[in-house]
Design a protein around this motif. Structure first.
Motif, PDB file in Angstrom:
ATOM      1  N   ARG A 666       0.831  -1.209   0.000  1.00 28.86           N
ATOM      2  CA  ARG A 666       0.000   0.000   0.000  1.00 28.86           C
ATOM      3  C   ARG A 666       0.866   1.259   0.000  1.00 28.86           C
ATOM      4  NH1 ARG A 666      -4.556  -1.767   4.547  1.00 28.86           N
ATOM      5  NH2 ARG A 666      -5.796  -3.116   3.184  1.00 28.86           N
ATOM      6  N   TYR A 667       1.953   1.205   0.735  1.00 35.23           N
ATOM      7  CA  TYR A 667       2.877   2.351   0.797  1.00 35.23           C
ATOM      8  C   TYR A 667       3.451   2.652  -0.591  1.00 35.23           C
ATOM      9  CZ  TYR A 667       7.173   4.875   2.128  1.00 35.23           C
ATOM     10  OH  TYR A 667       8.198   5.788   2.245  1.00 35.23           O
ATOM     11  N   VAL A 668       3.894   1.608  -1.290  1.00 33.72           N
ATOM     12  CA  VAL A 668       4.458   1.806  -2.627  1.00 33.72           C
ATOM     13  C   VAL A 668       3.382   2.313  -3.581  1.00 33.72           C
ATOM     14  CG1 VAL A 668       5.487   0.634  -4.610  1.00 33.72           C
ATOM     15  CG2 VAL A 668       6.288   0.108  -2.292  1.00 33.72           C
ATOM     16  N   ASP A 669       2.184   1.720  -3.493  1.00 27.70           N
ATOM     17  CA  ASP A 669       1.089   2.184  -4.357  1.00 27.70           C
ATOM     18  C   ASP A 669       0.758   3.649  -4.081  1.00 27.70           C
ATOM     19  OD1 ASP A 669       0.915  -0.305  -5.467  1.00 27.70           O
ATOM     20  OD2 ASP A 669      -0.755  -0.975  -4.193  1.00 27.70           O
ATOM     21  N   ALA A 670       0.867   4.058  -2.791  1.00 26.64           N
ATOM     22  CA  ALA A 670       0.493   5.426  -2.409  1.00 26.64           C
ATOM     23  C   ALA A 670       1.401   6.449  -3.078  1.00 26.64           C
ATOM     24  CB  ALA A 670       0.530   5.572  -0.894  1.00 26.64           C
ATOM     25  N   TYR A 671       2.730   6.239  -2.994  1.00 23.60           N
ATOM     26  CA  TYR A 671       3.583   7.282  -3.574  1.00 23.60           C
ATOM     27  C   TYR A 671       3.668   7.173  -5.095  1.00 23.60           C
ATOM     28  CZ  TYR A 671       7.649   4.045  -3.636  1.00 23.60           C
ATOM     29  OH  TYR A 671       8.522   3.004  -3.865  1.00 23.60           O
ATOM     30  N   ARG A 672       3.460   5.957  -5.626  1.00 23.95           N
ATOM     31  CA  ARG A 672       3.528   5.802  -7.091  1.00 23.95           C
ATOM     32  C   ARG A 672       2.395   6.539  -7.792  1.00 23.95           C
ATOM     33  NH1 ARG A 672       5.260  -0.496  -8.392  1.00 23.95           N
ATOM     34  NH2 ARG A 672       7.520  -0.167  -8.210  1.00 23.95           N
ATOM     35  N   ARG A 673       1.281   6.739  -7.088  1.00 20.15           N
ATOM     36  CA  ARG A 673       0.162   7.459  -7.709  1.00 20.15           C
ATOM     37  C   ARG A 673       0.559   8.866  -8.123  1.00 20.15           C
ATOM     38  NH1 ARG A 673      -2.807   5.365  -3.135  1.00 20.15           N
ATOM     39  NH2 ARG A 673      -4.112   3.612  -3.753  1.00 20.15           N
ATOM     40  N   TYR A 674       1.531   9.429  -7.436  1.00 21.55           N
ATOM     41  CA  TYR A 674       1.870  10.843  -7.645  1.00 21.55           C
ATOM     42  C   TYR A 674       3.145  11.017  -8.470  1.00 21.55           C
ATOM     43  CZ  TYR A 674      -1.473  10.840  -3.863  1.00 21.55           C
ATOM     44  OH  TYR A 674      -2.591  10.604  -3.103  1.00 21.55           O
ATOM     45  N   VAL A 675       3.618   9.908  -9.042  1.00 21.21           N
ATOM     46  CA  VAL A 675       4.787   9.989  -9.909  1.00 21.21           C
ATOM     47  C   VAL A 675       4.292  10.136 -11.342  1.00 21.21           C
ATOM     48  CG1 VAL A 675       6.819   8.809 -10.783  1.00 21.21           C
ATOM     49  CG2 VAL A 675       6.211   8.619  -8.356  1.00 21.21           C
ATOM     50  N   GLY A 676       4.687  11.186 -11.979  1.00 20.87           N
ATOM     51  CA  GLY A 676       4.306  11.420 -13.368  1.00 20.87           C
ATOM     52  C   GLY A 676       5.536  11.686 -14.211  1.00 20.87           C
ATOM     53  N   HIS A 677       5.360  11.635 -15.470  1.00 17.85           N
ATOM     54  CA  HIS A 677       6.485  11.853 -16.387  1.00 17.85           C
ATOM     55  C   HIS A 677       6.198  13.090 -17.235  1.00 17.85           C
ATOM     56  CE1 HIS A 677       8.173   7.968 -15.284  1.00 17.85           C
ATOM     57  NE2 HIS A 677       6.954   7.458 -15.420  1.00 17.85           N
ATOM     58  N   ALA A 678       7.220  13.913 -17.367  1.00 13.97           N
ATOM     59  CA  ALA A 678       7.083  15.137 -18.158  1.00 13.97           C
ATOM     60  C   ALA A 678       8.226  15.207 -19.155  1.00 13.97           C
ATOM     61  CB  ALA A 678       7.098  16.359 -17.248  1.00 13.97           C
ATOM     62  N   ASP A 679       7.870  15.521 -20.380  1.00 10.35           N
ATOM     63  CA  ASP A 679       8.849  15.710 -21.446  1.00 10.35           C
ATOM     64  C   ASP A 679       8.697  17.132 -21.935  1.00 10.35           C
ATOM     65  OD1 ASP A 679      10.650  15.565 -23.471  1.00 10.35           O
ATOM     66  OD2 ASP A 679       9.450  14.234 -24.751  1.00 10.35           O
ATOM     67  N   GLY A 680       9.577  18.027 -21.471  1.00  6.96           N
ATOM     68  CA  GLY A 680       9.374  19.441 -21.748  1.00  6.96           C
ATOM     69  C   GLY A 680       8.119  19.897 -21.026  1.00  6.96           C
ATOM     70  N   LEU A 681       7.209  20.531 -21.763  1.00  3.72           N
ATOM     71  CA  LEU A 681       5.955  20.971 -21.160  1.00  3.72           C
ATOM     72  C   LEU A 681       4.907  19.866 -21.143  1.00  3.72           C
ATOM     73  CD1 LEU A 681       5.485  24.594 -22.554  1.00  3.72           C
ATOM     74  CD2 LEU A 681       6.235  23.879 -20.279  1.00  3.72           C
ATOM     75  N   ALA A 682       5.133  18.836 -21.933  1.00  8.64           N
ATOM     76  CA  ALA A 682       4.164  17.741 -21.975  1.00  8.64           C
ATOM     77  C   ALA A 682       4.136  17.040 -20.627  1.00  8.64           C
ATOM     78  CB  ALA A 682       4.536  16.756 -23.081  1.00  8.64           C
ATOM     79  N   GLY A 683       2.963  16.927 -20.066  1.00  9.63           N
ATOM     80  CA  GLY A 683       2.804  16.270 -18.779  1.00  9.63           C
ATOM     81  C   GLY A 683       2.797  17.215 -17.596  1.00  9.63           C
ATOM     82  N   ILE A 684       3.163  18.486 -17.807  1.00  2.00           N
ATOM     83  CA  ILE A 684       3.158  19.470 -16.726  1.00  2.00           C
ATOM     84  C   ILE A 684       1.808  20.175 -16.692  1.00  2.00           C
ATOM     85  CG2 ILE A 684       4.169  21.629 -15.890  1.00  2.00           C
ATOM     86  CD1 ILE A 684       6.819  20.739 -17.073  1.00  2.00           C
ATOM     87  N   GLN A 685       1.252  20.298 -15.492  1.00  2.00           N
ATOM     88  CA  GLN A 685      -0.010  21.003 -15.333  1.00  2.00           C
ATOM     89  C   GLN A 685       0.062  21.957 -14.152  1.00  2.00           C
ATOM     90  OE1 GLN A 685      -3.193  17.891 -15.284  1.00  2.00           O
ATOM     91  NE2 GLN A 685      -3.973  19.071 -17.022  1.00  2.00           N
ATOM     92  N   LEU A 686      -0.698  23.029 -14.274  1.00  3.04           N
ATOM     93  CA  LEU A 686      -0.811  24.011 -13.201  1.00  3.04           C
ATOM     94  C   LEU A 686      -2.250  24.005 -12.709  1.00  3.04           C
ATOM     95  CD1 LEU A 686       0.845  26.395 -11.797  1.00  3.04           C
ATOM     96  CD2 LEU A 686      -0.467  27.897 -13.305  1.00  3.04           C
ATOM     97  N   ALA A 687      -2.413  23.931 -11.388  1.00  3.21           N
ATOM     98  CA  ALA A 687      -3.747  24.009 -10.789  1.00  3.21           C
ATOM     99  C   ALA A 687      -3.817  25.289  -9.955  1.00  3.21           C
ATOM    100  CB  ALA A 687      -4.025  22.793  -9.923  1.00  3.21           C
ATOM    101  N   PRO A 688      -4.154  26.427 -10.586  1.00  5.95           N
ATOM    102  CA  PRO A 688      -4.244  27.676  -9.822  1.00  5.95           C
ATOM    103  C   PRO A 688      -5.503  27.671  -8.954  1.00  5.95           C
ATOM    104  CG  PRO A 688      -4.903  28.057 -12.086  1.00  5.95           C
ATOM    105  CD  PRO A 688      -4.477  26.623 -12.006  1.00  5.95           C
ATOM    106  N   PHE A 689      -5.368  28.154  -7.737  1.00  6.76           N
ATOM    107  CA  PHE A 689      -6.553  28.244  -6.886  1.00  6.76           C
ATOM    108  C   PHE A 689      -6.755  29.628  -6.293  1.00  6.76           C
ATOM    109  CE2 PHE A 689      -3.109  26.110  -4.576  1.00  6.76           C
ATOM    110  CZ  PHE A 689      -2.878  26.993  -3.528  1.00  6.76           C
ATOM    111  N   GLN A 690      -5.830  30.528  -6.596  1.00 14.37           N
ATOM    112  CA  GLN A 690      -6.045  31.891  -6.109  1.00 14.37           C
ATOM    113  C   GLN A 690      -5.275  32.887  -6.957  1.00 14.37           C
ATOM    114  OE1 GLN A 690      -6.223  32.161  -1.969  1.00 14.37           O
ATOM    115  NE2 GLN A 690      -6.390  34.363  -1.869  1.00 14.37           N
TER     116      GLN A 690
END
Length: 855
Positions: A666-690
């Motif tokens: 469960r621990y490994v699954d937990a942190y793996r959920r938040y691992v993403g891959h970015a190639d340049g700008l591809a895969g990068i996102q911004l979540a502005p909230f204010q």
């Protein structure tokens, strides 16, 4: 205050002065001081003898007592407090030390003499058992006093009050008189006008542009100007010399001052003109020859009026309850509201080295670069091609007489209004305007940047929302290293977001955090309308997006920066500008630039994926733990299962090892959920909230519904770049609304989401007890496994972990929130950059406070 002996019945004493009581022993100085002044205002030599020796009459302690007395007096004068010296002071040497002390702190020394008949003093001393000296001492002191009387004014006392009888002393009234510079009751609004130098036509044009109605005499000459809204002009000196019509400028300015439509301070050119009109030997140069020739055509009455007007102008004015100071050449903080020769000299001539440059002009020190006062200082004197803010000061001499412009600053609006010169009226000794008419020959001015002594050591930040916030010395040192080594360019480091507190520990089985406790915290604060926002598993990011690169020290085409919550840059420059170009297009497509009428924006946001910034931490901290557990636990389970099959009693150990293996997965699954891959700008996102701020305003008073609606429009404009933030409104007075929010959180976290942030819907909320928490994060069961370890959900571990105290974390969150708001208020209010940085720096320093990092 001309040095003459004043009428005794009413003692007019400057509100900021050093009052020296002069009188022999037994003349009643202590009684006079006690009756006429406040207790802490009087410093008694007898009292200080007692402090240093336990005996008020110990003559052996006199030297030490006066050292201590002068030290305390100096501290009081430094703080701007009226101070009274209760000692005999019948000897010139004693008085001189206090006159020198007054001069050192730029306050006026005042003498109050109690000149009673000698026999009365002798009788009083004889009646006091603690005074065992004879009449000879009084006789000697009385003789010294009588010899001193006629020299007190020459010694430097600005006023001398002599009281010669018991009745006169008892009847005397002390009237505290504000200094002539003290016009704090004048609140404006004002229009401060820089050096006119005889340019009457431009002055009339500027007044008309500012909305003043000119009044002319029968000969068509402008003699007054009045604003329909009650605004008043503040002339910053140098009305005369060099230009075509100094008498006309004086006629208009004097009329406005006399009719209450203007205030004025003298310039060095007025000071020199007064000396010339009074027959003093002066060098007739720098345009004075023109003014004298022009005045020769005026009547003797007009010249006398000019002489009186210019002579009576005081060095500087403190206005608007101390928030505004005007002086011809500027005024550093230590001189504001003070009176001395050097204060007047600074106000007239500025801070000079005493040397001259290659053009024969004085070399001036850039006092404004080091200014740290809270008052806005407006001045002129040194021409500059354009009016610019430097550390809450502005020079408004834009060289009209040299072919530049005549400028005014609207106060409190802080808006510059200028009219161009009609021509070059006087060739400057030093080149003034750029040769190509496009650049700026003035030197680079970096006075607004933070200095080490602005933040070094223990210091206090005054905030408008949370009062005074202290920064510890050891925390400041850590923040200083981070800022100086890794932070982005200080011109772009305008805000750092606050930390966020979790709720109290939940008592629910198997859970450490639950929305119930967050809701209860807000109920206690009286905040019932909330918003729950999806907590993105990313990295906190502050985004500065601008169309005005020059404002933030960027090259043409530079669009801004993206930095972490500790001020470090997220991207290398090329990728950063590519990211910002896309965001700029999204902002334009969404119509936000036009709607907010700004050319720059500051966002608070999350940058995803989390691994973009935390990749090294995931590999070196989480992945190593997970890999070790997964390598060790399956063989251990297999070995225990084999042992159990052979009939060995290992049931309890096998059960716990299987649970550890399950928790590790469960621990490994937990942190793996938040691992993403970015190639340049591809895969990068911004979540502005204010949206934090834009030109001239911040948006802390805009509710989160408005804030997220802006973010939604950006997400619609570029969904690949901008991620929408899901949310649920909450009404704590509605059980169904509360239940729906809990169900949403449960669904969110069971699907692998980090959790939610509960915020007051209104955004900035003040309660009876102060600021409400800006947000409380409620994290999910599986996400917390990353924070607390694979087996934190075991019952015995949860019992231990529930014993956590979030009070310090909440306090830190509120203080950092208030400091962030203060930075924004200073930024949009036009405060110098160093003041913005003080608040930003304090947020970073708070991060060094000892607090459980898992909270």
């Amino acid at each position: 205050m001309d040095g003459s002996i004043a009428e005794p019945a009413e003692l007019r004493i400057p509100a900021l002065s050093l009052v020296v009581l002069v009188g022999v022993s037994g003349s009643g100085k202590s009684t006079f001081a006690r009756e006429k002044f406040a207790p802490f205002e009087t410093l008694s030599s007898d009292f200080f003898r007692g402090l240093v020796s336990n005996d008020e009459n110990s003559q052996e302690a006199t030297a030490a007592a006066f050292d201590a007395l002068r030290f305390v007096a100096a501290k009081r004068l430094e703080a701007g407090l009226l101070t009274v010296i209760d000692a005999t002071n019948v000897q010139r040497s004693s008085r001189k030390s206090f006159v020198d002390l007054a001069k050192a702190h730029d306050v006026l020394p005042v003498a109050v003499v109690l000149d009673l008949p000698e026999r009365i003093c002798v009788e009083r001393n004889a009646a006091r058992p603690d005074r065992d000296f004879g009449a000879a001492v009084v006789h000697r002191q009385h003789g010294q006093l009588r010899k001193s009387l006629r020299f007190l004014a020459k010694e430097g006392f600005r006023s001398v009050h002599v009281l010669s009888s018991v009745e006169e002393i008892a009847a005397a009234r002390v009237q505290r008189v504000p200094l002539l510079t003290d016009r704090r009751g004048e609140t404006g609004p004002f229009d401060a006008i820089g050096d006119v130098h005889g340019c009457l036509s431009e002055l009339e044009g500027l007044l008309t542009t500012l909305g003043y109605a000119l009044r002319r005499d029968d000969e068509g000459r402008a003699v007054d100007a009045e604003h329909p809204e009650g605004r008043r002009v503040v002339f910053l000196g140098d009305l005369v010399d060099r230009g075509p019509d100094s008498p006309g400028v004086l006629r208009l300015a004097m009329g406005m001052v006399e009719n209450g439509h203007a205030l004025a301070v003298p310039g060095n050119h007025e000071a020199k003109l007064v000396r010339a009109l009074r027959g003093a030997k002066v060098q007739v140069s720098h345009g004075l020859e023109q003014t004298l020739a022009q005045l020769a055509d005026e009547t003797p009455e007009f010249r006398a009026r000019v002489e009186t007007f210019c002579h009576d102008l005081v060095s500087h004015l403190v206005l608007d309850d101390g928030r505004l100071v005007v002086a011809h050449a500027g005024l550093k903080e230590a001189y504001q509201g003070r009176a001395s020769g050097r204060v007047r000299s600074f106000a007239l001539y500025g801070d000079t080295t005493g040397e001259t440059d290659e053009f024969g002009l004085p070399v001036r020190l850039p006092w404004a670069d080091d200014y740290r006062g809270s008052a806005t200082v407006l001045y002129g004197h040194t021409p500059t091609p354009r009016a610019e803010w430097v550390n809450n000061t502005m020079c408004l001499d834009t060289g009209c007489v040299f072919g530049g412009s005549l400028s005014a600053l609207r106060y409190p609006e802080r808006k510059v209004v200028s009219v161009p010169a009609e021509r070059v009226w006087y060739e400057p000794a030093r080149p003034f305007l750029p040769e190509d008419g496009d650049g700026d020959t003035s030197p680079e001015r970096e006075g607004g940047l933070l200095r080490i002594d602005d933040v070094l050591g223990k210091h206090i930040i005054e905030t408008s929302t949370h009062g005074r916030i202290g920064v510890r010395e050891e925390n400041a040192a850590g923040a200083l290293e981070v800022m100086s080594r890794w932070a982005v360019d200080p011109r772009r480091l305008l805000y750092l977001p606050p930390t966020m507190s979790p709720p109290n520990a939940s008592a629910r089985e198997g859970l450490l955090e639950h929305p119930d406790e967050a809701f209860a915290a807000y109920r206690r604060e009286g905040v019932t309308r909330l918003l729950a926002e999806e907590k993105h598993m990313g990295s906190r990011a502050v985004v500065l997006l601008t169309h005005d690169a020059e404002r933030f020290g960027g090259e043409p085409g530079w669009l801004g920066t993206v930095h972490t919550r500790t001020g470090r840059r997220f991207f290398e420059p090329g990728l950063e500008q590519g990211f910002l170009r896309r965001l700029d297009r999204a902002v334009a497509t969404a119509g936000v630039w036009d709607e907010l009428e700004t050319d720059w924006l500051l966002f608070d946001a999350e940058l995803l994926p989390w691994s973009l910034k935390a990749g090294a931490m995931i590999r070196e901290q989480y992945a190593t733990v997970g890999a070790a557990a997964r390598a060790a636990l399956p063989p251990a389970v297999a070995a225990l299962e084999a042992a159990a099959a052979r009939g060995i009693e290992v049931g309890a150990l096998l059960t716990s090892t299987r649970m550890r293996e399950r928790d590790a997965d469960r621990y490994v699954d937990a942190y793996r959920r938040y691992v993403g891959h970015a190639d340049g700008l591809a895969g990068i996102q911004l979540a502005p909230f204010q949206v934090l701020a834009a030109e001239g305003r911040h948006f802390a008073d805009h509710d989160h519904g408005w804030q997220l609606a802006i973010a939604d429009r950006l997400a619609a404009a570029d969904p690949a770049l901008v991620r929408r933030t899901r949310r649920v409104p909450i009404d704590l007075d509605d059980p169904e609304s509360v239940a729906a929010a809990i169900a949403w959180w449960t669904e969110l976290t069971e699907a692998g989401g980090e959790g939610m942030v509960v915020k007051p819907f209104a955004n900035l909320v003040r309660t009876d007890s102060g600021l409400a928490q800006p947000g409380i994060k409620v994290r999910g069961r599986e996400y917390l496994r990353i924070i607390y370890g694979p087996d934190y959900t075991e019952p015995e571990n949860l019992v231990r972990l529930r014993d956590r105290n979030v009070a310090h974390k909440r306090s830190m969150a509120l203080r950092e929130y208030a400091l962030g708001l203060e930075a924004l208020e200073r930024l949009v209010g036009g405060a110098p950059l160093w003041q913005v940085h003080q608040a930003v720096f304090a947020v970073l320093a708070m991060e060094s406070e000892p607090v459980d990092p898992r909270l």
